[in-house]
Scaffold this motif. Structure first.
Motif, PDB file in Angstrom:
ATOM      1  N   ALA A   9       0.839  -1.194   0.000  1.00  0.00           N
ATOM      2  CA  ALA A   9       0.000   0.000   0.000  1.00  0.00           C
ATOM      3  C   ALA A   9       0.876   1.247   0.000  1.00  0.00           C
ATOM      4  O   ALA A   9       2.053   1.201   0.353  1.00  0.00           O
ATOM      5  CB  ALA A   9      -0.918  -0.004   1.221  1.00  0.00           C
ATOM      6  N   HIS A  10       0.246   2.377  -0.372  1.00  0.00           N
ATOM      7  CA  HIS A  10       0.961   3.656  -0.431  1.00  0.00           C
ATOM      8  C   HIS A  10       0.144   4.729   0.285  1.00  0.00           C
ATOM      9  O   HIS A  10      -0.319   5.698  -0.327  1.00  0.00           O
ATOM     10  CB  HIS A  10       1.215   4.073  -1.886  1.00  0.00           C
ATOM     11  N   TYR A  11      -0.017   4.592   1.590  1.00  0.00           N
ATOM     12  CA  TYR A  11      -0.822   5.553   2.340  1.00  0.00           C
ATOM     13  C   TYR A  11      -0.099   6.866   2.606  1.00  0.00           C
ATOM     14  O   TYR A  11      -0.689   7.798   3.157  1.00  0.00           O
ATOM     15  CB  TYR A  11      -1.314   4.924   3.651  1.00  0.00           C
ATOM     16  N   ASP A  12       1.166   6.955   2.211  1.00  0.00           N
ATOM     17  CA  ASP A  12       1.862   8.235   2.242  1.00  0.00           C
ATOM     18  C   ASP A  12       1.449   9.120   1.068  1.00  0.00           C
ATOM     19  O   ASP A  12       1.782  10.309   1.042  1.00  0.00           O
ATOM     20  CB  ASP A  12       3.374   8.012   2.194  1.00  0.00           C
ATOM     21  N   ARG A  20      -6.582  10.491   6.106  1.00  0.00           N
ATOM     22  CA  ARG A  20      -5.669   9.365   6.322  1.00  0.00           C
ATOM     23  C   ARG A  20      -5.875   8.691   7.681  1.00  0.00           C
ATOM     24  O   ARG A  20      -6.028   7.474   7.765  1.00  0.00           O
ATOM     25  CB  ARG A  20      -4.222   9.826   6.166  1.00  0.00           C
ATOM     26  N   ASN A  37       3.401  -0.546   4.169  1.00  0.00           N
ATOM     27  CA  ASN A  37       3.448   0.665   3.349  1.00  0.00           C
ATOM     28  C   ASN A  37       4.787   0.749   2.640  1.00  0.00           C
ATOM     29  O   ASN A  37       5.839   0.602   3.258  1.00  0.00           O
ATOM     30  CB  ASN A  37       3.235   1.905   4.213  1.00  0.00           C
ATOM     31  N   SER A  48       6.931   6.561   4.843  1.00  0.00           N
ATOM     32  CA  SER A  48       6.460   5.213   5.138  1.00  0.00           C
ATOM     33  C   SER A  48       6.875   4.806   6.546  1.00  0.00           C
ATOM     34  O   SER A  48       6.086   4.225   7.304  1.00  0.00           O
ATOM     35  CB  SER A  48       7.023   4.228   4.105  1.00  0.00           C
ATOM     36  N   ILE A  58       0.949  -0.975  11.060  1.00  0.00           N
ATOM     37  CA  ILE A  58       1.587  -0.648   9.783  1.00  0.00           C
ATOM     38  C   ILE A  58       3.090  -0.910   9.877  1.00  0.00           C
ATOM     39  O   ILE A  58       3.751  -0.550  10.852  1.00  0.00           O
ATOM     40  CB  ILE A  58       1.324   0.815   9.381  1.00  0.00           C
TER      41      ILE A  58
END
Length: 257
Positions: A9-12, A20, A37, A48, A58
């Motif tokens: 995933a790329h939650y940044d 967020r 991440n 990340s 995470i």
């Protein structure tokens, strides 16, 4: 409620800036037991890591994406090496080759890919591999590092390529693409991958599965991918979620329940 792990995933990403925290807490409450991440640049690798520090569920991967190798500082490998000492950093990635566009010299991509594989080998860390329109060169380089563990993410190759990846001892993960109506090639590759060599991923905010195609993706959409894998493999969604979680924990040295 099915519990699962989103291995990529790329939650940044800035597309999550408005919600967020609320989104991540809701996802964890509703089945996303763990999320990895993924870093793509030095800056995004640091972001990340910050996410992994803030949220116990995470974990972070740090690395340089092939599209971002042009302006690397001379000490980039040492910076990555230093971050690997963090217990929440579980892999080097995403790294690899991307020949889809011509804005990054291929020889430079290959050099940085090999350097990061060398780092992974010396540090004993798994890798997360990106390969787009570069199958032959990706396989050629990986064959030089047969002892490395890792996963080829967002797999888009043929069933035959999947078999070659498996022979190298790597895992494979598929995104929401397998739910698309035109996903014949991806489904053929999925059929060739044993359940015990699969990981789950969204690659969010990209690659949202049906019925969300074209929208911002998040880990809460993984059950749609799980259901498709279960259909192809002839097992229950619970079985898919459980086995892939165990696979992910085995690869990244994490605990699973």
């Amino acid at each position: 409620m099915i519990k699962y792990i989103d291995s990529h995933a790329h939650y940044d990403d800035t597309r999550y800036n408005d919600d967020r925290d609320a989104l991540l807490r809701r996802l964890h409450k509703n089945g996303a037991e763990k999320i990895i991440n993924i870093g793509c640049t030095l800056k995004r690798s640091e972001l990340s890591m910050k996410l992994s520090e803030r949220y116990p569920f995470i974990y972070a991967a740090v690395g340089i994406h092939p599209s971002d190798v042009n302006a690397l500082p001379g000490d980039y490998l040492e910076r990555l090496r230093g971050w690997l000492a963090d217990e929440k950093v579980v892999a080097i990635g995403e790294i690899g080759l991307d020949y889809h566009y011509d804005n990054v010299v291929r020889s430079r991509q290959q050099q940085v890919f090999a350097e990061q594989l060398e780092l992974a080998a010396s540090a004993g860390k798994p890798v997360i591999i990106h390969s787009r329109d570069a199958t032959e060169d990706t396989l050629s380089i990986l064959k030089k590092y047969k002892g490395i563990s890792g996963v080829t993410h967002c797999f888009s190759g043929s069933a035959q390529t999947a078999k070659e990846i498996l022979r190298l001892g790597l895992y494979i993960s598929f995104t929401g693409v397998i739910t698309f109506k035109n996903a014949r090639r991806a489904l053929e590759a999925l059929e060739a991958v044993p359940l015990d060599r699969l990981l789950l991923e969204t690659d969010c905010p990209y690659m949202a599965p049906e019925p969300y195609r074209g929208k911002r993706c998040d880990s809460g959409m993984l059950p749609h991918i799980i259901e498709k894998i279960a259909e192809v493999k002839g097992v229950t969604p619970e079985r898919v979620a459980s086995v892939t979680a165990e696979n992910t924990c085995r690869l990244f040295n994490l605990d699973w329940q």
